[in-house]
Motif scaffolding. Structure first.
Motif, PDB file in Angstrom:
ATOM      1  N   ASP A  74       0.558   4.200  -2.743  1.00 60.37           N
ATOM      2  CA  ASP A  74       0.364   5.600  -2.379  1.00 60.37           C
ATOM      3  C   ASP A  74       1.446   6.494  -2.986  1.00 60.37           C
ATOM      4  OD1 ASP A  74      -1.937   5.092  -0.971  1.00 60.37           O
ATOM      5  OD2 ASP A  74      -0.945   4.980   0.988  1.00 60.37           O
TER       6      ASP A  74
ATOM      7  N   THR B 136      -3.124  -4.255   0.548  1.00 60.03           N
ATOM      8  CA  THR B 136      -4.082  -3.187   0.259  1.00 60.03           C
ATOM      9  C   THR B 136      -5.484  -3.761   0.161  1.00 60.03           C
ATOM     10  OG1 THR B 136      -2.459  -1.904  -0.991  1.00 60.03           O
ATOM     11  CG2 THR B 136      -4.768  -1.421  -1.424  1.00 60.03           C
TER      12      THR B 136
ATOM     13  N   LEU C 104      -9.462   0.965  -1.644  1.00 58.49           N
ATOM     14  CA  LEU C 104      -8.760   1.732  -2.675  1.00 58.49           C
ATOM     15  C   LEU C 104      -9.729   2.195  -3.756  1.00 58.49           C
ATOM     16  CD1 LEU C 104      -5.987   2.752  -3.669  1.00 58.49           C
ATOM     17  CD2 LEU C 104      -5.799   0.617  -4.982  1.00 58.49           C
TER      18      LEU C 104
ATOM     19  N   ARG D  22       0.827  -1.207   0.000  1.00 59.50           N
ATOM     20  CA  ARG D  22       0.000   0.000   0.000  1.00 59.50           C
ATOM     21  C   ARG D  22       0.860   1.255   0.000  1.00 59.50           C
ATOM     22  NH1 ARG D  22      -5.348   1.854   0.676  1.00 59.50           N
ATOM     23  NH2 ARG D  22      -5.205   3.997  -0.049  1.00 59.50           N
TER      24      ARG D  22
END
Length: 288
Positions: A162, A184, A189, A158
């Motif tokens: 990002d 994730t 998301l 994750r």
């Protein structure tokens, strides 16, 4: 409303990783795709389908299939390497086949997806710069480039996702399985950045096996062999929720069914298409 559902050769065990498993012939795979109700496919690894544009188009047309895109692992983090050169051939093939999407993965430079190095800040800067540069290259060829967060690549976790979202403008391929395995929540998301998602790979996952991959107890390959990917609706990914969020936010791209599998030999029974039929039925039921 209808949705666009495509297949991918990896659901039949056809993969670019050396030694992955028994590789089924393209004619069987494409015929079974069409028989399962799929209207399009991603290209699969080099050598699976013809590279000559006319021959490729003829092979797909013979099964009533179109080409939606292709998965292209490219080394993006090495400042000594020019990834644009690696993309020239795949873009030409995809454009000739009438595809719309090139699915990039940030390859490590090694075979397989069982390990990856750690990037320093310079490596990240190079990777992010190359993502935007390759997206522009694809756009100039008339295709949309998306980045596929993928286990065993430079964009897996994750935090990695990002950094890509913050540091580049490239859209994402939402692969529900690789995201979950990398830590994730794909539904979260999808809710957070629906505007960045332009392509999807739908996988369902056995979360217990995924956790063993994250902990290092199992390699990715061994987990796939153990059945980590399951037919849609039978695992721990909220496929229905993800599809709903994307459609409610105007997503009009392809839902590509991918349940990665490894075959030990030529199946004597129905084989991988059984799970594909199950996934197609589940997804069409979700939409209905």
């Amino acid at each position: 409303m209808t949705i666009k559902i495509a297949g991918a050769p990896i659901s039949w065990g056809v993969c670019e990783v050396p030694g992955w498993g028994y590789q089924l012939h393209r004619d069987r795979v494409l015929a079974e795709m069409r028989g399962a109700g799929l209207s399009a496919t991603e290209l699969g690894p080099d050598g699976f389908l013809p590279t000559d544009p006319a021959e490729l188009t003829a092979v797909l047309a013979a099964q009533g299939l179109s080409c939606v895109g292709g998965f292209v692992p490219v080394v993006l983090h090495d400042a000594r390497h020019n990834p644009a050169d690696d993309l020239t051939g795949p873009l030409a093939a995809l454009r000739a086949a009438g595809a719309g999407v090139v699915v990039l993965a940030a390859a490590t430079g090694a075979d397989g997806y069982d390990s990856r190095p750690v990037l320093d800040e310079a490596g990240w800067a190079t990777l992010l710069e190359n993502l935007d540069r390759l997206a522009d290259q694809a756009a100039a060829a008339g295709l949309l480039a998306v980045l596929h967060p993928h286990v065993g690549t430079m964009v897996e976790t994750r935090d990695d996702v990002d950094r890509v979202l913050a540091g580049s403008a490239i859209p994402l391929c939402l692969d529900t399985g690789h995201l979950l395995i990398g830590g994730t929540d794909p539904l979260e998301l999808a809710k957070a950045v629906p505007h960045r998602i332009k392509h999807t790979h739908l996988k369902d996952v056995d979360a217990a096996l995924a956790a063993r991959v994250r902990s290092g107890e199992l390699t990715y390959t061994d987990a796939v062999r153990a059945g980590m990917y399951t037919p849609l609706g039978t695992g721990d990914v909220d496929i229905a929720g993800i599809v709903s969020v994307l459609r409610n936010n105007g997503f009009d791209g392809w839902f590509v069914l991918e349940q990665d599998t490894i075959l030990d030999s030529d199946p004597t029974d129905e084989g991988p298409v059984r799970d594909v039929h199950s996934s197609v039925a589940y997804l069409t039921g979700v939409v209905a």
